[in-house]
Design a protein around this motif. Structure first.
Motif, PDB file in Angstrom:
ATOM      1  N   SER A  29      50.462  40.900  47.329  1.00 34.26           N
ATOM      2  CA  SER A  29      50.731  42.081  48.240  1.00 34.26           C
ATOM      3  C   SER A  29      51.679  41.901  49.016  1.00 34.26           C
ATOM      4  N   ASP A  39      50.806  45.893  45.787  1.00 30.83           N
ATOM      5  CA  ASP A  39      49.743  46.266  46.402  1.00 30.83           C
ATOM      6  C   ASP A  39      48.421  45.569  45.439  1.00 30.83           C
ATOM      7  N   GLY A  40      48.406  44.558  45.627  1.00 28.69           N
ATOM      8  CA  GLY A  40      47.008  43.793  44.962  1.00 28.69           C
ATOM      9  C   GLY A  40      47.518  43.645  43.474  1.00 28.69           C
ATOM     10  N   VAL A  41      48.573  42.993  43.192  1.00 30.41           N
ATOM     11  CA  VAL A  41      49.145  42.742  41.820  1.00 30.41           C
ATOM     12  C   VAL A  41      48.207  41.583  40.989  1.00 30.41           C
ATOM     13  N   MET A 224      54.070  49.542  36.052  1.00 33.53           N
ATOM     14  CA  MET A 224      53.918  49.396  37.479  1.00 33.53           C
ATOM     15  C   MET A 224      54.256  50.952  38.140  1.00 33.53           C
ATOM     16  N   GLN A 228      51.548  48.860  42.371  1.00 33.60           N
ATOM     17  CA  GLN A 228      50.273  48.466  41.350  1.00 33.60           C
ATOM     18  C   GLN A 228      50.735  48.292  40.105  1.00 33.60           C
TER      19      GLN A 228
END
Length: 325
Positions: A29, A39-41, A224, A228
């Motif tokens: 993130s 965002d939280g990959v 993506m 994300q």
């Protein structure tokens, strides 16, 4: 999409024979102000796997690749290369970077460029000339070895650019639009080199807009949007996950019609009729009957399953970005 066959000729890859992932991204993130760039990959790339990273501008592709290269610090999460934390000396040794912009010294010869980058990447002096010779053979630039790099064609410069980024035998190579601006023969030569890297066990993470090449060459696609990962898999897997069952249909007529009443969902473009069919047997028959009733002659019919463009639009709700100039 391409399979990952056994070894082929070319430069040896450091990823060959390694069981652990070449790249592991967990919960990555990063925000810039109020904007989440990542965002939280979560992402894992196996040795010898060629993964394409797709997304519109602002999707987070560049931030992700810069974070992997330790050029952007994460707010949360972790990145490991061949088991080593990103940014550590061990991780830097395992990473190769091939930027979109040509990054070679135009006034130095091809051989001199390779020697300089070999030293930059820490190739041992005892192996330097061997690695340079291997790179010249691999890129098929032996006959231009003494020429200034700036005198090479665009395709040759791209090949040299790739070689300069992998002289230290990395486990993972990051590539940003490696074939942008090249003609078809030059693109094919570049993808021959990339396929050879993959066959040697080197993992490749490529950001690209070349959708046809992705379908033909890459093992997996990551899509993506807004920082994300929306979807990951082969085109077939993603089409199935998105329940994309409609096939693209194209019918070419012998001449451009003055007018024809087409079934709903079909459009006329000159001599070509395009649309999508849910049932090939029923819907295509209805279309061909309308064409026959209009007294028109059909010269070609093609029906194709959902492609990567269909998948991209389905998951992102956005058209495929144009290639950068």
């Amino acid at each position: 999409m391409a399979a990952n066959p056994g070894a082929a000729g070319g430069l040896e890859g450091a990823g060959a024979g390694v069981n652990r992932p070449a790249l592991e991204v967990a919960g990555a993130s990063r925000r810039f102000g109020d904007t989440p760039a990542l965002d939280g990959v979560d992402l894992s790339v196996a040795p010898g796997e060629w993964v394409a990273l797709l997304g519109a501008n602002g999707a987070g592709k560049t931030t992700l690749m810069r974070a992997i290269a330790d050029r952007v610090a994460l707010d949360a999460g972790s990145i490991r290369l061949a088991g080593n934390p990103a940014g550590s000396p061990e991780a830097r040794e395992r990473l190769g970077i091939v930027p979109q912009r040509i990054a070679i010294y135009p006034h130095l010869s091809v051989r001199e460029n390779l020697a300089v980058f070999a030293r930059i990447h820490g190739v041992p002096p005892a192996r330097l000339q061997e690695r340079v010779s291997e790179a010249l053979d691999w890129t098929r630039l032996e006959d231009r070895a003494s020429d200034a790099a700036g005198t090479l064609s665009g395709g040759m410069q791209r090949r040299l650019n790739i070689a300069c980024g992998i002289l230290h035998e990395p486990a993972l190579v990051l590539m940003d639009e490696p074939t942008v601006g090249l003609d078809v023969p030059s693109r094919e030569q570049i993808h021959r080199l990339l396929s050879d890297l993959r066959h040697r066990g080197v993992a490749i993470l490529e950001s690209t807009h070349e959708l046809e090449t992705v379908e033909a060459s890459c093992d997996r696609v990551l899509i993506m949007r807004a920082g994300q990962v929306l979807a990951s898999g082969t085109v077939g897997q993603l089409a199935q996950a998105g329940r994309l069952t409609r096939h693209r249909c194209r019918v070419t007529l012998a001449s451009e019609p003055a007018g024809v009443q087409l079934p709903a969902g079909f459009r006329l473009h000159g001599r070509r009729i395009e649309g999508q069919v849910a049932s090939i047997a029923a819907d295509l028959a209805t279309l061909l009957e309308a064409i026959s009733d209009a007294g028109l002659e059909v010269v070609e019919v093609s029906v194709d399953p959902p492609d990567l463009e269909d998948v991209f639009v389905h998951f992102t709700g956005e058209p495929v970005a144009e290639r950068p100039s």
